[in-house]
Design a protein around this motif. Structure first.
Motif, PDB file in Angstrom:
ATOM      1  N   GLN A   1       0.831  -1.193   0.000  1.00 50.61           N
ATOM      2  CA  GLN A   1       0.000   0.000   0.000  1.00 50.61           C
ATOM      3  C   GLN A   1       0.871   1.250   0.000  1.00 50.61           C
ATOM      4  O   GLN A   1       2.085   1.192  -0.106  1.00 50.61           O
ATOM      5  CB  GLN A   1      -0.944  -0.023   1.202  1.00 50.61           C
ATOM      6  N   SER A   2       0.255   2.409   0.165  1.00 50.86           N
ATOM      7  CA  SER A   2       0.928   3.700   0.047  1.00 50.86           C
ATOM      8  C   SER A   2       2.063   3.842   1.057  1.00 50.86           C
ATOM      9  O   SER A   2       2.145   3.087   2.027  1.00 50.86           O
ATOM     10  CB  SER A   2      -0.094   4.814   0.250  1.00 50.86           C
ATOM     11  N   PRO A   3       2.937   4.842   0.849  1.00 57.11           N
ATOM     12  CA  PRO A   3       4.079   5.030   1.748  1.00 57.11           C
ATOM     13  C   PRO A   3       3.648   5.191   3.203  1.00 57.11           C
ATOM     14  O   PRO A   3       2.617   5.798   3.498  1.00 57.11           O
ATOM     15  CB  PRO A   3       4.728   6.317   1.224  1.00 57.11           C
ATOM     16  N   ALA A   4       4.451   4.655   4.093  1.00 56.66           N
ATOM     17  CA  ALA A   4       4.206   4.821   5.521  1.00 56.66           C
ATOM     18  C   ALA A   4       4.599   6.236   5.927  1.00 56.66           C
ATOM     19  O   ALA A   4       5.738   6.663   5.693  1.00 56.66           O
ATOM     20  CB  ALA A   4       5.011   3.794   6.314  1.00 56.66           C
ATOM     21  N   LYS A   5       3.659   6.956   6.514  1.00 53.08           N
ATOM     22  CA  LYS A   5       3.938   8.328   6.943  1.00 53.08           C
ATOM     23  C   LYS A   5       4.583   8.299   8.328  1.00 53.08           C
ATOM     24  O   LYS A   5       4.011   7.740   9.271  1.00 53.08           O
ATOM     25  CB  LYS A   5       2.654   9.148   6.974  1.00 53.08           C
TER      26      LYS A   5
ATOM     27  N   PHE B   1       9.639   4.099  16.958  1.00 56.13           N
ATOM     28  CA  PHE B   1      10.957   3.480  17.020  1.00 56.13           C
ATOM     29  C   PHE B   1      11.746   4.368  17.967  1.00 56.13           C
ATOM     30  O   PHE B   1      11.903   5.570  17.708  1.00 56.13           O
ATOM     31  CB  PHE B   1      11.656   3.441  15.655  1.00 56.13           C
ATOM     32  N   VAL B   2      12.225   3.798  19.076  1.00 49.72           N
ATOM     33  CA  VAL B   2      12.970   4.569  20.063  1.00 49.72           C
ATOM     34  C   VAL B   2      14.417   4.104  20.045  1.00 49.72           C
ATOM     35  O   VAL B   2      14.696   2.923  20.301  1.00 49.72           O
ATOM     36  CB  VAL B   2      12.376   4.407  21.480  1.00 49.72           C
TER      37      VAL B   2
ATOM     38  N   ARG C   1       2.076   7.939  11.241  1.00 46.44           N
ATOM     39  CA  ARG C   1       1.652   6.697  11.889  1.00 46.44           C
ATOM     40  C   ARG C   1       2.700   6.210  12.875  1.00 46.44           C
ATOM     41  O   ARG C   1       2.431   5.349  13.719  1.00 46.44           O
ATOM     42  CB  ARG C   1       1.399   5.625  10.829  1.00 46.44           C
ATOM     43  N   ALA C   2       3.929   6.726  12.748  1.00 48.78           N
ATOM     44  CA  ALA C   2       5.002   6.337  13.659  1.00 48.78           C
ATOM     45  C   ALA C   2       6.048   7.443  13.683  1.00 48.78           C
ATOM     46  O   ALA C   2       6.135   8.256  12.757  1.00 48.78           O
ATOM     47  CB  ALA C   2       5.640   5.023  13.235  1.00 48.78           C
TER      48      ALA C   2
END
Length: 335
Positions: A10-14, A104-105, A78-79
């Motif tokens: 699907q579309s790029p992860a924002k 992501f930490v 979204r992240a």
């Protein structure tokens, strides 16, 4: 609740960058730039309390820079890739996950066990994706060794040694990232920074772990830890910001064979025969954001769990305590 894990293709992860303070920021930016070129990711904003840092990363990614976290919290991200000073995790991570944004930490999630547990509980309650920077797990040769241990090909594990060190102080790689040498902001210095990679791998390959002893030099630039694994395996980790050639060594000894990684070489030894292990690349910090982006797009990706992150941080705290250097919690307010 938002469905963070989209169907594959699907579309790029924002995503957003929240904190451009870490020495790995350059790795994160290069990785995200490549993912944007591929159409896999879209970086919607870069936040940092330091405007110049935010702008530098934003310029490299062709996106918006901001010193207002609300811009990220109200965005379509979204992240978030959290590369802030470690003490700032205590305020940034809850704000992000409570807004429904996965994280992501950069490791450590927190330095002290109590802080790590508090953050993990907040992340779990929010039900958002989580990942952290234990990127040695993505090294093909190390994954091959885990598969050999899990399958019994090496027999029962009896000894595991992991030595990871770099000449960062000598090369002054912390110029512009001096906070990493400040316990009040980083929590731990060299032994915790690089040793946490070794602890995570030991947990992953042979956990749960029990600390036996530890020694850390005065400035926390180098240290050694001795532990035992679930099967009674003897484990030694050596880590520091001092020159080493090769920079990392992993050696696993089982009752049926052994396995070794020497930087860019890797091999199994069994019945007197040495067999090369496919070792296509070295570890890279950019693997962390790339893995989370893959997961967000519904692709196969192995994320570190909050429980795994807390487990390794707990062991790190036990090693520091064994060396007479207990780690103090940050609390909720950044310094």
């Amino acid at each position: 609740m938002t469905d963070h894990f989209a169907a594959s293709g699907q579309s790029p992860a924002k995503v957003a960058i929240v904190g451009a303070a870490h020495v790995h920021t350059g790795n994160f930016v290069r990785t995200l730039a490549a993912l944007q070129t591929e159409g896999a990711a879209e970086v919607v904003a870069v936040y940092d309390h330091d405007a110049a840092r935010a702008q530098k990363a934003a310029d490299a990614l062709g996106t918006t820079a901001t010193t207002d976290l609300e811009v990220v919290l109200r965005s379509a991200a979204r992240a978030a890739i959290v590369g802030a000073e470690t003490n700032r995790h205590m305020s940034l991570v809850p704000a992000l996950v409570e807004a429904g944004i996965g994280v992501f930490v950069e490791k450590p999630l927190a330095a002290a066990t109590a802080d790590a547990k508090a953050l993990a509980a907040t992340i779990d309650a929010a039900g958002v994706p989580f990942h952290t920077g234990h990127f040695y797990r993505q090294v093909p040769a190390i994954r091959a060794i885990k598969a050999a241990l899990d399958s019994g090909a090496l027999g029962d594990l009896r000894a595991l040694t992991f030595h990871v060190s770099h000449d960062g102080l000598a090369r002054d790689i912390f110029h512009g990232f001096e906070w990493l040498k400040t316990p009040e902001k980083a929590g731990v210095l060299a032994f915790g920074d690089l040793g946490l990679h070794a602890i995570d791998l030991a947990n992953w390959l042979a956990g749960p772990l029990t600390v036996v002893s530890a020694e850390i030099d005065g400035p926390d630039h180098f240290g050694t830890g001795h532990l035992t694994g679930a099967s009674g395996a003897q484990i030694k980790i050596v880590a520091g910001w001092v020159p080493a050639d090769p920079p990392y060594i992993l050696h696993a000894q089982g009752t049926k064979g052994a396995a070794t990684v020497l930087d860019d070489q890797a091999f199994f030894e069994r019945d007197g025969i040495r067999t090369a292990i496919e070792h296509t690349r070295k570890p890279t910090a950019g693997d962390g954001p790339a893995t989370l982006v893959a997961a967000l797009r519904g692709q196969p990706a192995e994320l570190v769990t909050t429980a795994e992150a807390v487990s390794s941080i707990t062991v790190m705290n036990a090693l520091y305590a064994a060396a007479g250097r207990p780690i103090s919690p940050f609390g909720a307010t950044p310094q």
